[in-house]
Design a protein around this motif. Sequence first.
Motif, PDB file in Angstrom:
ATOM      1  N   PRO A  91       0.828  -1.211   0.000  1.00  0.00           N
ATOM      2  CA  PRO A  91       0.000   0.000   0.000  1.00  0.00           C
ATOM      3  C   PRO A  91       0.854   1.250   0.000  1.00  0.00           C
ATOM      4  CG  PRO A  91      -0.027  -1.057   2.145  1.00  0.00           C
ATOM      5  CD  PRO A  91       0.732  -1.964   1.221  1.00  0.00           C
ATOM      6  N   LYS A  92       0.329   2.287  -0.581  1.00  0.00           N
ATOM      7  CA  LYS A  92       0.999   3.582  -0.580  1.00  0.00           C
ATOM      8  C   LYS A  92       0.812   4.240   0.784  1.00  0.00           C
ATOM      9  CE  LYS A  92       2.087   3.353  -4.922  1.00  0.00           C
ATOM     10  NZ  LYS A  92       3.419   3.050  -5.316  1.00  0.00           N
ATOM     11  N   GLY A  93       1.674   5.161   1.125  1.00  0.00           N
ATOM     12  CA  GLY A  93       1.618   5.830   2.411  1.00  0.00           C
ATOM     13  C   GLY A  93       0.361   6.642   2.632  1.00  0.00           C
ATOM     14  N   TYR A  94      -0.301   7.041   1.560  1.00  0.00           N
ATOM     15  CA  TYR A  94      -1.485   7.869   1.703  1.00  0.00           C
ATOM     16  C   TYR A  94      -2.781   7.057   1.646  1.00  0.00           C
ATOM     17  CZ  TYR A  94      -1.022   7.480  -3.356  1.00  0.00           C
ATOM     18  OH  TYR A  94      -0.861   7.003  -4.633  1.00  0.00           O
ATOM     19  N   ALA A  95      -2.690   5.758   1.842  1.00  0.00           N
ATOM     20  CA  ALA A  95      -3.889   4.908   1.832  1.00  0.00           C
ATOM     21  C   ALA A  95      -4.813   5.287   2.992  1.00  0.00           C
ATOM     22  CB  ALA A  95      -3.496   3.441   1.935  1.00  0.00           C
ATOM     23  N   TYR A  96      -6.081   5.126   2.788  1.00  0.00           N
ATOM     24  CA  TYR A  96      -7.082   5.451   3.807  1.00  0.00           C
ATOM     25  C   TYR A  96      -6.818   4.629   5.072  1.00  0.00           C
ATOM     26  CZ  TYR A  96     -11.612   5.910   6.080  1.00  0.00           C
ATOM     27  OH  TYR A  96     -12.618   6.153   6.974  1.00  0.00           O
ATOM     28  N   GLN A  97      -6.759   5.282   6.208  1.00  0.00           N
ATOM     29  CA  GLN A  97      -6.442   4.621   7.472  1.00  0.00           C
ATOM     30  C   GLN A  97      -7.654   4.504   8.407  1.00  0.00           C
ATOM     31  OE1 GLN A  97      -3.282   3.292   8.094  1.00  0.00           O
ATOM     32  NE2 GLN A  97      -2.981   3.850   5.955  1.00  0.00           N
ATOM     33  N   GLY A  98      -8.783   5.028   7.997  1.00  0.00           N
ATOM     34  CA  GLY A  98      -9.963   5.017   8.863  1.00  0.00           C
ATOM     35  C   GLY A  98     -10.685   3.685   8.837  1.00  0.00           C
ATOM     36  N   GLU A  99     -11.780   3.638   9.588  1.00  0.00           N
ATOM     37  CA  GLU A  99     -12.585   2.425   9.656  1.00  0.00           C
ATOM     38  C   GLU A  99     -13.404   2.289   8.368  1.00  0.00           C
ATOM     39  OE1 GLU A  99     -15.438   0.237  12.952  1.00  0.00           O
ATOM     40  OE2 GLU A  99     -14.677   2.246  13.327  1.00  0.00           O
ATOM     41  N   THR A 100     -13.546   1.069   7.896  1.00  0.00           N
ATOM     42  CA  THR A 100     -14.270   0.798   6.654  1.00  0.00           C
ATOM     43  C   THR A 100     -15.463  -0.102   6.944  1.00  0.00           C
ATOM     44  OG1 THR A 100     -12.183   0.908   5.446  1.00  0.00           O
ATOM     45  CG2 THR A 100     -14.029  -0.112   4.304  1.00  0.00           C
ATOM     46  N   PHE A 101     -16.579   0.179   6.277  1.00  0.00           N
ATOM     47  CA  PHE A 101     -17.798  -0.596   6.453  1.00  0.00           C
ATOM     48  C   PHE A 101     -18.230  -1.137   5.097  1.00  0.00           C
ATOM     49  CE2 PHE A 101     -17.604   2.797   9.542  1.00  0.00           C
ATOM     50  CZ  PHE A 101     -17.657   2.078  10.721  1.00  0.00           C
ATOM     51  N   LEU A 102     -18.775  -2.333   5.115  1.00  0.00           N
ATOM     52  CA  LEU A 102     -19.187  -2.998   3.890  1.00  0.00           C
ATOM     53  C   LEU A 102     -20.572  -3.588   4.106  1.00  0.00           C
ATOM     54  CD1 LEU A 102     -18.051  -3.906   1.092  1.00  0.00           C
ATOM     55  CD2 LEU A 102     -17.334  -6.001   2.223  1.00  0.00           C
ATOM     56  N   ILE A 103     -21.453  -3.413   3.150  1.00  0.00           N
ATOM     57  CA  ILE A 103     -22.793  -3.994   3.218  1.00  0.00           C
ATOM     58  C   ILE A 103     -22.828  -5.167   2.250  1.00  0.00           C
ATOM     59  CG2 ILE A 103     -25.247  -3.619   2.808  1.00  0.00           C
ATOM     60  CD1 ILE A 103     -24.755  -0.653   3.524  1.00  0.00           C
TER      61      ILE A 103
END
Length: 155
Positions: A35-47
């Motif tokens: 992954p690149k250093g600027y990848a999203y670091q927050g919580e992810t939700f999937l339906i």
Amino acid sequence: FWKKGFIDLSAKTVRLDDRFYTFKSKGLIDDTRNPKGYAYQGETFLIADASNSSGTYFLINYLKNNQLATVFGQTSGGNKNGITAGQITKLTLPHSKVTIDIPLIGYYPLEEYPNEGVSPDIFIEPKVEDLVNGVDTELEAVLKYIEQSLPMNEK
């Protein structure tokens, strides 16, 4: 006729047993992605629900198994005992003109699993009255979960 653009992967495979072949090390599916250093670091939700199969089955399974997303909804389509979501070609029968998909690559675990898809982390039972009234039950549950997870000063 066979679909044009078919990729011959035989040079990248080895015989696994009397029924299957598998990719050689560093083959088609063994590439490592950094992954690149600027990848999203927050919580992810999937339906998810039973309509998710094939490629989306892999996505849900990967994200859940690696704790990269919280999965809401219902059990996915697909099956933990194997899925043919790899390379597919189409064959059009010459007289009837019926076109069929022929899976050329499948993914099968070496051990047996329950005959089911991927279960969500948080099961959401959809309601018929919500569907009739245009309410997205699963999305509402995700938004409520996010709101309840926020610190008091961010609400």
